[in-house]
Motif scaffolding. Sequence first.
Motif, short mmCIF file in Angstrom:
data_model
loop_
_atom_site.label_atom_id
_atom_site.label_comp_id
_atom_site.label_asym_id
_atom_site.label_seq_id
_atom_site.Cartn_x
_atom_site.Cartn_y
_atom_site.Cartn_z
N PHE A 1 6.62 -5.00 -5.43
CA PHE A 1 5.28 -5.43 -5.84
C PHE A 1 4.28 -4.27 -5.68
O PHE A 1 3.39 -4.09 -6.51
CB PHE A 1 4.85 -6.64 -5.00
N GLY A 2 4.46 -3.52 -4.61
CA GLY A 2 3.57 -2.37 -4.38
C GLY A 2 3.66 -1.36 -5.50
O GLY A 2 2.65 -0.77 -5.91
N SER A 3 4.88 -1.21 -6.04
CA SER A 3 5.05 -0.21 -7.09
C SER A 3 4.41 -0.63 -8.40
O SER A 3 4.22 0.20 -9.30
CB SER A 3 6.54 0.09 -7.29
N ILE A 4 4.07 -1.92 -8.53
CA ILE A 4 3.45 -2.32 -9.81
C ILE A 4 1.92 -2.29 -9.78
O ILE A 4 1.28 -2.43 -10.80
CB ILE A 4 3.93 -3.72 -10.29
N ILE A 5 1.35 -2.09 -8.59
CA ILE A 5 -0.12 -2.07 -8.51
C ILE A 5 -0.70 -0.94 -9.37
O ILE A 5 -1.60 -1.18 -10.19
CB ILE A 5 -0.61 -1.96 -7.04
N PRO A 6 -0.19 0.31 -9.23
CA PRO A 6 -0.71 1.36 -10.12
C PRO A 6 -0.44 1.07 -11.60
O PRO A 6 -1.27 1.38 -12.45
CB PRO A 6 0.05 2.62 -9.68
N GLU A 7 0.72 0.46 -11.89
CA GLU A 7 1.05 0.12 -13.28
C GLU A 7 0.03 -0.90 -13.82
O GLU A 7 -0.38 -0.82 -14.98
CB GLU A 7 2.46 -0.52 -13.36
N ARG B 1 0.84 -1.21 0.00
CA ARG B 1 0.00 0.00 0.00
C ARG B 1 0.88 1.26 0.00
O ARG B 1 0.64 2.21 -0.73
CB ARG B 1 -0.91 -0.02 1.22
N LEU B 2 1.91 1.22 0.81
CA LEU B 2 2.81 2.37 0.96
C LEU B 2 3.52 2.69 -0.36
O LEU B 2 3.58 3.85 -0.79
CB LEU B 2 3.86 2.03 2.02
N GLU B 3 4.03 1.66 -1.01
CA GLU B 3 4.76 1.87 -2.28
C GLU B 3 3.84 2.37 -3.37
O GLU B 3 4.20 3.24 -4.16
CB GLU B 3 5.43 0.56 -2.73
N ALA B 4 2.61 1.78 -3.41
CA ALA B 4 1.64 2.22 -4.42
C ALA B 4 1.32 3.70 -4.23
O ALA B 4 1.28 4.47 -5.19
CB ALA B 4 0.38 1.37 -4.34
N SER B 5 1.11 4.10 -2.98
CA SER B 5 0.75 5.51 -2.75
C SER B 5 1.95 6.42 -3.01
O SER B 5 1.79 7.55 -3.46
CB SER B 5 0.21 5.72 -1.34
N LYS B 6 3.18 5.91 -2.78
CA LYS B 6 4.37 6.70 -3.07
C LYS B 6 4.46 7.01 -4.56
O LYS B 6 4.74 8.14 -4.96
CB LYS B 6 5.62 5.91 -2.63
N LEU B 7 4.21 5.99 -5.35
CA LEU B 7 4.27 6.17 -6.81
C LEU B 7 3.21 7.16 -7.28
O LEU B 7 3.43 7.97 -8.18
CB LEU B 7 4.07 4.82 -7.51
N MET B 8 2.04 7.09 -6.63
CA MET B 8 0.94 7.96 -7.05
C MET B 8 1.10 9.39 -6.55
O MET B 8 0.31 10.26 -6.90
CB MET B 8 -0.40 7.38 -6.58
N SER B 9 2.12 9.63 -5.72
CA SER B 9 2.31 11.01 -5.25
C SER B 9 2.85 11.89 -6.38
O SER B 9 2.78 13.10 -6.33
CB SER B 9 3.22 11.06 -4.03
N TYR B 10 3.40 11.27 -7.42
CA TYR B 10 3.80 12.01 -8.63
C TYR B 10 2.85 11.62 -9.76
O TYR B 10 3.26 11.07 -10.77
CB TYR B 10 5.24 11.69 -9.00
N ARG B 11 1.57 11.89 -9.51
CA ARG B 11 0.53 11.40 -10.42
C ARG B 11 0.69 11.91 -11.85
O ARG B 11 0.58 11.15 -12.80
CB ARG B 11 -0.83 11.85 -9.87
N ALA B 12 0.95 13.22 -11.98
CA ALA B 12 1.03 13.80 -13.32
C ALA B 12 2.17 13.14 -14.11
O ALA B 12 1.98 12.72 -15.25
CB ALA B 12 1.25 15.30 -13.24
N ASP B 13 3.34 13.02 -13.46
CA ASP B 13 4.48 12.38 -14.11
C ASP B 13 4.15 10.95 -14.53
O ASP B 13 4.48 10.50 -15.62
CB ASP B 13 5.68 12.32 -13.15
N PHE B 14 3.50 10.26 -13.60
CA PHE B 14 3.14 8.86 -13.81
C PHE B 14 2.28 8.69 -15.07
O PHE B 14 2.53 7.85 -15.93
CB PHE B 14 2.41 8.36 -12.56
#
Lengths: 271, 264
Positions: free
Chosen positions: A114-120, A11-24
């Motif tokens: 694994f958390g970082s791939i959830i948004p992906e 959960r933490l990693e997914a939300s970290k990645l989404m903190s740069y939503r526009a870039d993502f």
Amino acid sequence: MSGGLILHLIRLEASKLMSYRADFWITAVANLLSTVVVHWFLWRAIFATTGAEELGGYDFPVLMTYLILVNLIGRVVRGSDLQMGIATEIYDGGLSRYFLYPTRYLPFKYAQHFGSIIPEFAQMVLFAAILVALFGLPAGAGVTLTSLLLTLPALLVANLLYFLLSTPLQCVAFWADNVWSLGVLLRFASLLLGGAMLPLTMFPDWAAETLRWLPFVACYEFPVRVAMGDITGTGELLLGLARGLGWCGITALCTRPLWRRGQLGYTGVGI
Amino acid sequence: MRMGRYGRLYLNFLRFSFSRALEFRVDFYFRIVMDCAFYAVNLIFFSLLYGQTETIGGWDVHQTMIFIAGFFLVDAIHMTLFSNNMWWLPVLVNRGDLDYYLVRPVSSLFFLSLREFAANSFVNLLIALGILTWAIARHPGDLGAANLAGFGVLILCGAFIHFVLHLLFVLPVFWLHTNRGLGMVFFSITKLAERPDRIYTGVTRRVLMTILPLCWIASVPADVLFGGITTERVIHLLLVMGGLFGVLLVVWSRALRDYASASS
């Protein structure tokens, strides 16, 4: 490692990645668009020149489906591979704090990965849905709900395998200052040898046969073939998964001595 | 006089960059291997494509190999001269460290674009040059000295276009304070430059020849090598380069005007 901790890390990693939503989103849209444009023009030109109905067993619409799917799936498989989290922590001494944590380091890092791939993953589903809504699915592509569900285990194995393939390369950071280029090297090699740049059926037979025994196919070609309904029998599916898991085991075994030896020489001083 | 001062300054950049690169020797070699892998993957990819077809965008395998080697050369020039500087610029802007460069008695654009010379990529530049020589040597027909000279000049122009485009994608950091997204956009769109320009048609081709002139990076130079240069092409190139550089100067001066130092 407890299930609760794993879920928390994911959960933490997914939300970290989404903190740069526009870039993502900008990155993902640009990547998809440029991929579609390049493949579409390149293969349209090749099909027009040859006048062939099929190349390497694929007609133009099905080949486009393959190449777009492999691009979308590839992003989920690799995750944030080029951030080289393990190598960075070895280099800057951040690894030291994990010696105090009551958990094992590599499973901890995989949970983060694994958390970082959830948004992906969510993005992949969304993009695929948009493309299907806009252009439909070609008749020759056997994508069904069942094939998509069967892709999930293949995708999980592929993601774990890619993480394990990059781990020994990151361990080199115990002895070298900067190993980012090794991550890029893995990416280049795996894209070509795993059938992400073009299907393996377009390689010479001897090369395609050899490549099927290497781990990269499990990272790219296998999950895409499952998604496209090319792999229909349970036996073939299980064999593909077993090969992927087998490579996970081999890679983990190779990493172990490297990790131990590296830890022995690790000073924790950092930069 | 002024050029001499810039020349001496650049020699100092080179000296510092080489000594720094040799401090990290393993990384130095890893990066060379990485770029060699990039070259190998692309050469194999195009060889495999030619297993399926005789020509791509009207070029046979020998012509495409020259084109892709030309792209390697442009990429290596970019990596050697500009790439590290493009990576550092957002960091300097966000930390407010740009101040130190703005007060120096030299062009800030010159200083910030060329300060870091990537010594490891310089080795790759030599390798790329070797691949290009090999590709030209195995071309069956005579390419002609004039066309070769034109190709050389256009490859340098391609490197300049590549640099200006990259910088234009980095400069929004002055207003957005992050350029991760746009930086990745640039790397994504350069894929378009890695294919022969003749495969693109219609609006896409017009865009890639004018607004986003990626076809000029390596494909048009290769086309000139095989077919010769025309006055029309020269005018087109001058307009593209002049236009891009004009846009860069305007954006650069606006960026500096809006720059508010640390934590801006």
